[in-house]
Every structure is written in C-alpha cells, then in structure tokens.
Write an enzyme that holds these catalytic residues in place. Structure first.
Site, mmCIF file in Angstrom:
data_model
loop_
_atom_site.group_PDB
_atom_site.id
_atom_site.type_symbol
_atom_site.label_atom_id
_atom_site.label_comp_id
_atom_site.label_asym_id
_atom_site.label_seq_id
_atom_site.Cartn_x
_atom_site.Cartn_y
_atom_site.Cartn_z
ATOM 1 N N ARG A 1 0.840 -1.197 0.000
ATOM 2 C CA ARG A 1 0.000 0.000 0.000
ATOM 3 C C ARG A 1 0.879 1.253 0.000
ATOM 4 O O ARG A 1 1.926 1.290 0.643
ATOM 5 C CB ARG A 1 -0.921 0.030 1.220
ATOM 6 C CG ARG A 1 -1.938 1.167 1.156
ATOM 7 C CD ARG A 1 -2.779 1.270 2.410
ATOM 8 N NE ARG A 1 -3.722 2.379 2.305
ATOM 9 C CZ ARG A 1 -4.423 2.881 3.315
ATOM 10 N NH1 ARG A 1 -4.293 2.367 4.533
ATOM 11 N NH2 ARG A 1 -5.255 3.892 3.115
ATOM 12 N N HIS A 2 0.420 2.284 -0.678
ATOM 13 C CA HIS A 2 1.135 3.562 -0.765
ATOM 14 C C HIS A 2 1.259 4.244 0.597
ATOM 15 O O HIS A 2 0.548 3.906 1.562
ATOM 16 C CB HIS A 2 0.420 4.504 -1.737
ATOM 17 C CG HIS A 2 -0.976 4.841 -1.308
ATOM 18 N ND1 HIS A 2 -1.264 5.779 -0.331
ATOM 19 C CD2 HIS A 2 -2.170 4.341 -1.713
ATOM 20 C CE1 HIS A 2 -2.559 5.855 -0.158
ATOM 21 N NE2 HIS A 2 -3.146 4.992 -0.978
ATOM 22 N N ARG B 1 0.391 8.707 -5.782
ATOM 23 C CA ARG B 1 0.719 8.273 -4.426
ATOM 24 C C ARG B 1 1.303 6.865 -4.404
ATOM 25 O O ARG B 1 2.128 6.541 -3.544
ATOM 26 C CB ARG B 1 -0.503 8.390 -3.511
ATOM 27 C CG ARG B 1 -1.726 7.579 -3.903
ATOM 28 C CD ARG B 1 -2.916 7.990 -3.026
ATOM 29 N NE ARG B 1 -4.128 7.237 -3.255
ATOM 30 C CZ ARG B 1 -5.067 7.568 -4.142
ATOM 31 N NH1 ARG B 1 -4.879 8.607 -4.951
ATOM 32 N NH2 ARG B 1 -6.172 6.855 -4.260
ATOM 33 N N GLU C 1 -7.007 2.423 -7.199
ATOM 34 C CA GLU C 1 -7.943 2.144 -6.104
ATOM 35 C C GLU C 1 -9.362 1.979 -6.647
ATOM 36 O O GLU C 1 -9.669 2.347 -7.794
ATOM 37 C CB GLU C 1 -7.869 3.293 -5.072
ATOM 38 C CG GLU C 1 -8.798 3.166 -3.864
ATOM 39 C CD GLU C 1 -8.552 1.920 -3.033
ATOM 40 O OE1 GLU C 1 -8.918 0.812 -3.507
ATOM 41 O OE2 GLU C 1 -8.032 2.037 -1.916
ATOM 42 N N HIS D 1 -3.095 0.226 -3.685
ATOM 43 C CA HIS D 1 -3.954 0.945 -2.752
ATOM 44 C C HIS D 1 -4.635 -0.049 -1.812
ATOM 45 O O HIS D 1 -4.770 -1.226 -2.131
ATOM 46 C CB HIS D 1 -4.993 1.749 -3.526
ATOM 47 C CG HIS D 1 -4.384 2.627 -4.577
ATOM 48 N ND1 HIS D 1 -4.070 3.944 -4.359
ATOM 49 C CD2 HIS D 1 -3.986 2.347 -5.851
ATOM 50 C CE1 HIS D 1 -3.526 4.458 -5.450
ATOM 51 N NE2 HIS D 1 -3.461 3.506 -6.376
#
Length: 209
Positions: free
Chosen positions: A8-9, A58, A82, A149
């Site tokens: 995940r970012h 991101r 996402e 995401h």
C-alpha cells in the site's frame, strides 16, 4: 516459487483527513514520503526482480522510493488503481454519511455494490487480481513488488487466493506503506504468507478509501 509483495502507498493529506480518494490523484505528504523511504529499505533487502505500480502518483511515488534503491524501473498499470468511489470521491466520510445515508449504510454493512456509482467489489477484485497475476507472470520464480492501494490490494489478493468477500471482511486493512505477501509454487496455487507487514509496528488502519 514466485513471491508477490502487494504494497500500500504512503500517507496522504486526504488519508489523514478521512477524505475519500478513490481514483482521485492525491500526492504523498511528507509523512508518506518518509514511510515510503523506510519501507523501501526493507523491501530492497528482498532483492526484487520487478516493480509495478498503480499510475496514481501516491502509489507510483511510493514505488519510486524502492526503485531508487534497487535501480529497477517502475512499470505502471492503470488497472492497479484504487476502487472508484463514484459520487463519494472528494468528500469526507462524514459528508458521505450525511449526503448518501442509504448507500453509506450499505457500504458499512459490507454490501459489495452499495450504489452511488461506487465500483462493485467483484469488479474491483477481478481488475486488481488480473493485474497482480500479470505482474507476477512477468517474473516467474522471482520477487515482484506491486505498489497499489488499500482497498484494491485486499480485493485483488482475495481474487488470487479464491476467497469470497465474507472471508475478506475478516482480514484487516493494510496500514499505509505496509504490505501483504503471497507466494505461488506448483499446483497448490497462491497462498498467504504474511499480511500488514511493515518497517514499523502498524497503527490502526482506517477503512481504505
């Protein structure tokens, strides 16, 4: 055996505020960049063979922190974005509850298709899972890191593992810059090796939006 790291970012200002990001391109904040650098130093020790990322900044910038340490290029894939949150994108979760109370209640209860133009969980899982499989297929027997995401990561991993959404609801969300590790070796297919791993103990993770 192929190792897939689904990462995940890092944190964004919208994460911190509880604002629905979905597919809006929100950049990392200073904390997010620090988280990406810390996680990258751990992931680099795994000697990845490939890095793939969502094309939203991101995630792509999170992946860039690992690329800077490994010298590997980052391949972007729009399928790793996402979940699309439809009419909720850009709203605070409190505003979503006020403006879309019925759809919000269905979402909180786990309805896979709550309305308000929010992407269904089945569509999300298939989109992310297919992209994850393609990323892994590019380096069979190697280690692939995919920066994506929170919500998409959970559904995509569930798709690969063959878990239905009732099982996935029992799996906690990924904290920012934490990851899930899947492995694939032979006829048994994909299996879960670790979840919500990171360079530091994870803080309680908000619902990924």
């Amino acid at each position: 055996m192929t190792r897939l790291i689904v990462w995940r970012h890092g944190n964004t200002d919208w994460n911190a505020a509880g604002r629905v990001q979905g597919q809006t391109d929100v950049p990392l904040n200073d904390l997010g960049r620090e988280q990406a650098a810390a996680a990258a130093s751990v992931l680099a020790a795994l000697r990845p063979d490939a890095i793939v990322a969502s094309d939203l900044s991101r995630a792509a910038d999170t992946a860039a922190a690992l690329a800077a340490l490994t010298g590997l290029p980052v391949r972007t894939d729009a399928r790793l974005r996402e979940r699309h949150f439809g009419r909720w994108q850009g709203l605070l979760l409190t505003e979503v509850a006020e403006r879309h109370p019925e759809e919000y209640a269905r979402w909180r209860a786990g309805d896979p298709d709550p309305g308000a133009d929010v992407e269904s969980l089945d569509d999300l899982g298939k989109r992310l899972g297919t992209a994850l499989q393609d990323a892994a297929d590019a380096a069979p027997g190697g280690t692939v890191v995919v920066a994506t995401h929170g919500g998409g990561a959970r559904q995509g991993c569930g798709y690969l593992l063959g878990w239905d959404r009732t099982v996935l609801r029992t799996i906690g969300s990924l904290s920012n810059c934490h990851w899930t590790e899947l492995r694939h070796g032979g006829p048994q297919g994909w299996h879960l090796r670790a979840h919500n791993v990171g360079p530091l103990p994870s803080a309680p993770a908000a619902e990924p939006v």
